[in-house]
Scaffold this motif. Structure first.
Motif, PDB file in Angstrom:
ATOM      1  N   ALA A   1      12.231  36.537 -30.171  1.00 49.10           N
ATOM      2  CA  ALA A   1      12.652  35.392 -30.967  1.00 49.10           C
ATOM      3  C   ALA A   1      13.071  35.820 -32.366  1.00 49.10           C
ATOM      4  O   ALA A   1      12.582  36.820 -32.896  1.00 49.10           O
ATOM      5  CB  ALA A   1      11.510  34.382 -31.057  1.00 49.10           C
ATOM      6  N   PRO A   2      13.987  35.075 -32.980  1.00 50.80           N
ATOM      7  CA  PRO A   2      14.340  35.347 -34.386  1.00 50.80           C
ATOM      8  C   PRO A   2      13.093  35.286 -35.258  1.00 50.80           C
ATOM      9  O   PRO A   2      12.170  34.518 -34.979  1.00 50.80           O
ATOM     10  CB  PRO A   2      15.304  34.205 -34.740  1.00 50.80           C
TER      11      PRO A   2
ATOM     12  N   GLU B   1       5.168  26.851 -29.498  1.00 48.86           N
ATOM     13  CA  GLU B   1       5.357  28.089 -28.740  1.00 48.86           C
ATOM     14  C   GLU B   1       6.824  28.395 -28.456  1.00 48.86           C
ATOM     15  O   GLU B   1       7.166  29.520 -28.105  1.00 48.86           O
ATOM     16  CB  GLU B   1       4.609  28.002 -27.408  1.00 48.86           C
ATOM     17  N   ILE B   2       7.700  27.414 -28.612  1.00 46.13           N
ATOM     18  CA  ILE B   2       9.095  27.593 -28.225  1.00 46.13           C
ATOM     19  C   ILE B   2       9.995  27.710 -29.449  1.00 46.13           C
ATOM     20  O   ILE B   2       9.734  27.107 -30.488  1.00 46.13           O
ATOM     21  CB  ILE B   2       9.558  26.425 -27.320  1.00 46.13           C
ATOM     22  N   VAL B   3      11.025  28.532 -29.320  1.00 48.35           N
ATOM     23  CA  VAL B   3      12.081  28.631 -30.338  1.00 48.35           C
ATOM     24  C   VAL B   3      13.401  28.372 -29.624  1.00 48.35           C
ATOM     25  O   VAL B   3      13.675  28.951 -28.572  1.00 48.35           O
ATOM     26  CB  VAL B   3      12.114  30.025 -31.002  1.00 48.35           C
TER      27      VAL B   3
ATOM     28  N   PHE C   1      13.232  30.985 -26.612  1.00 48.95           N
ATOM     29  CA  PHE C   1      12.247  32.070 -26.648  1.00 48.95           C
ATOM     30  C   PHE C   1      10.850  31.469 -26.586  1.00 48.95           C
ATOM     31  O   PHE C   1      10.592  30.401 -27.148  1.00 48.95           O
ATOM     32  CB  PHE C   1      12.391  32.878 -27.937  1.00 48.95           C
ATOM     33  N   HIS C   2       9.958  32.181 -25.891  1.00 49.14           N
ATOM     34  CA  HIS C   2       8.547  31.796 -25.862  1.00 49.14           C
ATOM     35  C   HIS C   2       7.809  32.756 -26.786  1.00 49.14           C
ATOM     36  O   HIS C   2       7.753  33.960 -26.547  1.00 49.14           O
ATOM     37  CB  HIS C   2       7.996  31.888 -24.439  1.00 49.14           C
ATOM     38  N   LYS C   3       7.240  32.210 -27.857  1.00 47.06           N
ATOM     39  CA  LYS C   3       6.614  33.059 -28.869  1.00 47.06           C
ATOM     40  C   LYS C   3       5.444  33.862 -28.327  1.00 47.06           C
ATOM     41  O   LYS C   3       5.174  34.976 -28.781  1.00 47.06           O
ATOM     42  CB  LYS C   3       6.119  32.200 -30.034  1.00 47.06           C
ATOM     43  N   VAL C   4       4.708  33.309 -27.366  1.00 46.24           N
ATOM     44  CA  VAL C   4       3.492  33.954 -26.866  1.00 46.24           C
ATOM     45  C   VAL C   4       3.811  35.055 -25.871  1.00 46.24           C
ATOM     46  O   VAL C   4       3.321  36.178 -25.974  1.00 46.24           O
ATOM     47  CB  VAL C   4       2.538  32.919 -26.238  1.00 46.24           C
ATOM     48  N   THR C   5       4.662  34.745 -24.901  1.00 45.37           N
ATOM     49  CA  THR C   5       4.950  35.719 -23.842  1.00 45.37           C
ATOM     50  C   THR C   5       6.061  36.690 -24.212  1.00 45.37           C
ATOM     51  O   THR C   5       6.197  37.747 -23.592  1.00 45.37           O
ATOM     52  CB  THR C   5       5.358  34.996 -22.548  1.00 45.37           C
ATOM     53  N   GLY C   6       6.878  36.330 -25.208  1.00 44.76           N
ATOM     54  CA  GLY C   6       8.003  37.174 -25.593  1.00 44.76           C
ATOM     55  C   GLY C   6       9.225  36.986 -24.728  1.00 44.76           C
ATOM     56  O   GLY C   6      10.249  37.642 -24.940  1.00 44.76           O
ATOM     57  N   GLU C   7       9.157  36.094 -23.744  1.00 41.89           N
ATOM     58  CA  GLU C   7      10.309  35.845 -22.876  1.00 41.89           C
ATOM     59  C   GLU C   7      11.433  35.172 -23.661  1.00 41.89           C
ATOM     60  O   GLU C   7      11.180  34.433 -24.616  1.00 41.89           O
ATOM     61  CB  GLU C   7       9.923  34.916 -21.721  1.00 41.89           C
ATOM     62  N   GLY C   8      12.657  35.418 -23.220  1.00 39.15           N
ATOM     63  CA  GLY C   8      13.792  34.766 -23.844  1.00 39.15           C
ATOM     64  C   GLY C   8      14.992  34.782 -22.920  1.00 39.15           C
ATOM     65  O   GLY C   8      15.138  35.684 -22.089  1.00 39.15           O
TER      66      GLY C   8
END
Length: 203
Positions: free
Chosen positions: A159-160, A45-47, A86-93
């Motif tokens: 996320a990229p 889930e994380i980048v 970045f959190h892939k699921v929530t879109g937070e970064g």
């Protein structure tokens, strides 16, 4: 507030990296910040995007589970003590840059002593002083509140994009297969980057 990652996990991180040092401490705290903000996401889930290749990148890899092989640990060679997550699921970064004040006023003396030590010109007293400074810096970095450790900026762009699987082309000079996006054209030939560098002078 001191680092909230368990001593066991910290020791495992040190073992993974091979030694304990101030640089590793910075990575541990950056990973701690990401895990706190995102609520302990899974490694899928994380980048993580790192702008340095220093010791702390190993801590980020070990503690978050982001790896280059999975495509969610991205290195950008900017030479900055900066880390985006970045959190892939929530879109937070967010992007966290080490606050220069976090290293106190020890950097200049540590840098000078490190140079002398690396060239074999440091005295025994200077080597001891360097060790004391590194230990003090590490303790400070592991105990500072995260709010004082990093300057954090929220990111909106997401996320990229994930890496794409591309065709491999054969370099016409060395004969080795190379990912299409990493080839260069020169004098009508398809070349890998090392072979291109041998014939093109303007790089």
């Amino acid at each position: 507030m001191s680092c909230q990652i368990s001593e066991e996990r910290i020791n495992k991180t040190i073992a993974f990296h091979g030694h304990s040092c101030p640089g590793l401490a910075i990575g541990i705290r950056a990973a701690e910040l990401a895990l706190q903000k995102f609520g302990n996401p899974s490694d899928k889930e994380i980048v993580a995007v790192v702008e340095t290749d220093m010791c702390g990148v190993d801590a980020i890899q070990f503690l978050t589970g982001a790896t280059m092989g999975k495509g969610n640990l991205i290195h950008r060679d900017y030479g900055k003590m900066a880390f985006s997550f970045f959190h892939k699921v929530t879109g937070e970064g967010f992007r966290a840059v080490l606050n220069p004040a976090a290293r106190s006023d020890m950097d200049e003396e540590m840098s000078e002593l490190s140079k002398k030590n690396s060239t074999g010109n440091a005295t025994e007293d200077e080597i001891k002083r360097l060790g004391d400074l590194r230990s003090a810096a590490q303790t400070r970095l592991m105990t500072l509140p995260l709010a004082e450790m990093f300057v954090v900026t929220e990111l909106q762009q997401g996320a990229p994009r994930p890496a794409r699987v591309l065709q491999s082309l054969v370099c016409e000079h060395c004969g080795e297969k190379t990912m299409e996006s990493r080839t260069r054209r020169f004098a009508g030939q398809t070349l890998c980057i090392p072979c291109f560098g041998k014939v093109e002078q303007k790089i």
